[in-house]
Design a protein around this motif. Structure first.
Motif, short mmCIF file in Angstrom:
data_model
loop_
_atom_site.label_atom_id
_atom_site.label_comp_id
_atom_site.label_asym_id
_atom_site.label_seq_id
_atom_site.Cartn_x
_atom_site.Cartn_y
_atom_site.Cartn_z
N ASP A 14 19.09 13.47 2.75
CA ASP A 14 20.20 13.46 1.81
C ASP A 14 21.36 12.61 2.33
N THR A 15 21.52 12.60 3.64
CA THR A 15 22.61 11.81 4.23
C THR A 15 22.40 10.31 3.99
N LEU A 16 21.14 9.88 3.93
CA LEU A 16 20.85 8.47 3.66
C LEU A 16 21.20 8.14 2.21
N LEU A 17 20.84 9.00 1.28
CA LEU A 17 21.15 8.76 -0.12
C LEU A 17 22.66 8.72 -0.34
N ALA A 18 23.38 9.62 0.31
CA ALA A 18 24.84 9.64 0.19
C ALA A 18 25.43 8.36 0.78
N TYR A 19 24.89 7.91 1.88
CA TYR A 19 25.37 6.68 2.52
C TYR A 19 25.14 5.48 1.62
N LEU A 20 23.95 5.37 1.05
CA LEU A 20 23.63 4.23 0.19
C LEU A 20 24.50 4.23 -1.06
N GLN A 21 24.76 5.40 -1.58
CA GLN A 21 25.65 5.46 -2.74
C GLN A 21 27.05 4.98 -2.38
N ARG A 76 14.30 2.33 -0.45
CA ARG A 76 15.35 3.30 -0.74
C ARG A 76 16.65 2.61 -1.14
N ILE A 77 16.92 1.45 -0.55
CA ILE A 77 18.08 0.66 -0.95
C ILE A 77 17.94 0.20 -2.40
N LYS A 78 16.72 -0.17 -2.78
CA LYS A 78 16.47 -0.68 -4.13
C LYS A 78 16.67 0.38 -5.21
N ARG A 79 16.75 1.64 -4.83
CA ARG A 79 17.10 2.68 -5.81
C ARG A 79 18.54 2.52 -6.27
N PHE A 80 19.34 1.83 -5.45
CA PHE A 80 20.77 1.71 -5.74
C PHE A 80 21.17 0.29 -6.12
N THR A 81 20.48 -0.71 -5.60
CA THR A 81 20.83 -2.10 -5.92
C THR A 81 19.67 -3.03 -5.62
N ASN A 82 19.57 -4.07 -6.42
CA ASN A 82 18.61 -5.14 -6.14
C ASN A 82 19.29 -6.34 -5.49
N GLU A 83 20.59 -6.26 -5.35
CA GLU A 83 21.35 -7.34 -4.72
C GLU A 83 21.66 -6.96 -3.28
N TYR A 84 20.72 -7.27 -2.41
CA TYR A 84 20.88 -6.94 -1.00
C TYR A 84 20.32 -8.09 -0.16
N HIS A 85 20.79 -8.18 1.07
CA HIS A 85 20.31 -9.22 1.99
C HIS A 85 20.02 -8.56 3.33
N PRO A 86 18.73 -8.46 3.75
CA PRO A 86 18.40 -7.83 5.02
C PRO A 86 18.60 -8.76 6.21
N ILE A 87 19.13 -8.21 7.30
CA ILE A 87 19.32 -8.96 8.53
C ILE A 87 18.79 -8.12 9.69
N LEU A 88 17.79 -8.64 10.39
CA LEU A 88 17.18 -7.93 11.51
C LEU A 88 17.93 -8.27 12.79
#
Length: 311
Positions: A297-304, A47-59
């Motif tokens: 929808d709240t997740l999509l709004a947050y990612l945007q 879902r993040i990749k719908r908005f950007t491919n430049e991301y770094h995950p941290i667990l």
């Protein structure tokens, strides 16, 4: 090299996620830094990749560890200029108050709850069982009706335990005491029985107390009030997510067994993308059914919002 070795040895310490972030900002200054509980990244990354491919995950570990890292980061002004996203499950906690920068909190108990609705199960039947809602209408409808009926019975059978555990969390949050209970991913053994024909409850409050002797006490009045709430809500969203996922996995396994032997619902063997699903667990289900899970929808709004920060 000495520092990196020490960092590797401190993998279990709560500061490690913060240290990884601090180090990564130097080489990835334009990336979105995403902080996750456990293995939840399997749900969020597509879902993040719908908005950007430049991301770094941290667990980070659990909910509290994500929140701890959040407060560490916002206490350092030099990190304000970096894009950050924090993802946590609500569990049985009250919703977070508005925070800046914002944190995404699931609108349900956890991400697992986004995998178990009737609509999601329909997607699984179509894409993993390869059943057509039109071409295999009789079988398809039978699977759907059994899923809905058994899920309703599952919720009836697990209401007491969910309400009891939610009361423990309420006491922990209001009084600052430990619950005395550590739950596993699966519902307590022998408390319920799930078949294609019925879900039965094999426990009561006394059995709960016997099984969890270290649990803090809950007032009967508060338990009854919680039971009333839990009997009149969207249970597949509010109840503990790992139990909800357990039901979905068990139902899939029963369907596949039925197609090979009992023929209660499936009159013939059906193909399933992932074999007989006998070894399917919570973590695997989060991965393989991610495409079918709900996206609030709240997740999509947050990612945007977080991806457009600091253009």
């Amino acid at each position: 090299m000495i520092y990196i070795e020490e960092l590797r040895k401190s993998r279990e310490k709560h500061q490690v996620a913060f240290q990884e972030f601090a180090l990564s900002t130097r080489r990835l200054p334009k990336h979105l830094f995403c902080f996750f509980e456990g293995k939840d990244n399997a749900y969020y990354i597509p879902r993040i990749k719908r908005f950007t491919n430049e991301y770094h995950p941290i667990l980070c570990g659990g909910r509290e560890k994500v929140l701890h890292v959040y407060h560490l980061i916002i206490s350092h002004n030099e990190y304000e200029r970096y894009k950050k996203a924090f993802f946590i499950d609500r569990d049985f906690n009250e919703p977070l108050v508005h925070l800046q920068p914002p944190i995404f909190e699931t609108p349900c108990y956890s991400i697992e709850n986004l995998y178990v609705s009737v609509d999601v199960f329909k997607e699984i039947l179509t894409n993993s069982f390869h059943l057509s809602e039109i071409g295999d209408q009789e079988i398809f409808d039978a699977c759907m009706s059994h899923y809905e009926a058994r899920q309703k019975e599952f919720h009836q059978a697990t209401t007491l335990f969910n309400a009891w555990y939610a009361c423990l969390i309420d006491r922990r949050n209001t009084e600052g005491i430990q619950t005395g209970v550590e739950l596993e991913d699966k519902f307590p053994k022998d408390f319920i029985e799930i078949t294609l024909s019925a879900v039965s409850q094999n426990y009561d409050l006394d059995k709960i107390k016997q099984t969890f002797p270290n649990a803090i006490d809950i007032e009967e009045e508060k338990l009854n009030a919680k039971m009333e709430i839990f009997q009149n809500c969207e249970q597949h969203r509010l109840f503990r997510g790992k139990f909800e996922m357990q039901f979905l996995i068990k139902f899939i396994q029963l369907l596949l067994q039925d197609g090979k032997s009992t023929k209660i619902v499936l009159k013939e063997k059906v193909n399933f993308t992932f074999g007989d699903a006998s070894g399917l667990n919570n973590e695997q289900a989060i991965n393989i059914f991610s495409a079918y899970a709900e996206t609030p929808d709240t997740l999509l709004a947050y990612l945007q919002e977080v991806t457009q920060a600091f253009p």
